[in-house]
Design an enzyme around this catalytic site. Structure first.
Site, PDB file in Angstrom:
ATOM      1  N   ARG A   1      83.401  83.730  21.027  1.00  0.00           N
ATOM      2  CA  ARG A   1      83.721  82.839  22.153  1.00  0.00           C
ATOM      3  C   ARG A   1      83.191  81.434  21.913  1.00  0.00           C
ATOM      4  NH1 ARG A   1      81.386  81.816  27.342  1.00  0.00           N
ATOM      5  NH2 ARG A   1      79.878  83.460  26.992  1.00  0.00           N
TER       6      ARG A   1
ATOM      7  N   GLY B   1      91.388  86.362  27.095  1.00  0.00           N
ATOM      8  CA  GLY B   1      92.786  86.229  26.713  1.00  0.00           C
ATOM      9  C   GLY B   1      93.070  84.877  26.092  1.00  0.00           C
TER      10      GLY B   1
ATOM     11  N   ASP C   1      93.944  81.658  28.470  1.00  0.00           N
ATOM     12  CA  ASP C   1      94.102  82.291  29.775  1.00  0.00           C
ATOM     13  C   ASP C   1      93.756  81.300  30.883  1.00  0.00           C
ATOM     14  OD1 ASP C   1      91.252  82.292  30.172  1.00  0.00           O
ATOM     15  OD2 ASP C   1      91.076  84.259  29.241  1.00  0.00           O
TER      16      ASP C   1
ATOM     17  N   HIS D   1     101.531  71.034   9.398  1.00  0.00           N
ATOM     18  CA  HIS D   1     100.962  72.199   8.715  1.00  0.00           C
ATOM     19  C   HIS D   1      99.446  72.220   8.831  1.00  0.00           C
ATOM     20  CE1 HIS D   1      99.277  73.955   4.932  1.00  0.00           C
ATOM     21  NE2 HIS D   1      99.993  74.965   5.385  1.00  0.00           N
TER      22      HIS D   1
END
Length: 153
Positions: free
Chosen positions: A113, A136, A30, A22
């Site tokens: 990012r 992605g 990507d 958990h």
């Protein structure tokens, strides 16, 4: 082959999904993401796109509802540089998968990012795809499954 297990879920990936606890994070990346320099646990899904990988993973992976109670999201998308509100085609597909597989009530948040790169270093593992579309990359945080098999919410 196993019954009711998406064939995209390789034995290695299933092992890691089951081993996670958990609150631990999985990075879904990507083809352009520098996975091997970001984390020691990298699972490759060659020939698989983000949409297919997310569908398979979320079919067995409970999202963390505790994060929602704290004002966050257990599913995050990497923001487009200097355009944090822009949704790419990959983002839209991922959001649709989250809603279709995990439930309509789940919201997908966002992360810059650079902050994403930091999260990838601390994540339990990185799952790489061969999806070459930019930005992605996603973070999924694992939730709790109760003794009766229901997801904690």
């Amino acid at each position: 082959m196993l019954i009711n297990i998406n064939p995209v879920l390789s034995p290695e990936l299933l092992f890691h999904l089951r081993s996670m606890g958990h609150g631990e994070k999985l990075i879904l990346a990507d083809a352009n993401f520098p996975a091997n320099t970001s984390n020691d646990k990298v699972i490759r899904l060659d020939g698989v796109g983000i949409k297919e990988a997310a569908s398979a993973i979320l079919s067995v992976f409970p999202l963390d509802s505790f994060i929602v109670t704290q004002g966050g999201s257990p599913a995050l998308r990497m923001e487009v540089d200097d355009q944090p509100d822009e949704l790419t085609e990959t983002h839209k597909e991922f959001i649709d998968v989250v809603k279709n597989v995990s439930g309509e009530n789940w919201k997908v948040g966002s992360i810059s990012r650079q902050n994403f790169y930091e999260e990838a270093k601390k994540a339990y593992c990185i799952v790489t795809t061969t999806d070459a579309r930019p930005f992605g990359c996603f973070v999924l945080t694992k939730g709790v499954i109760l003794p009766d098999g229901k997801v904690w919410s």
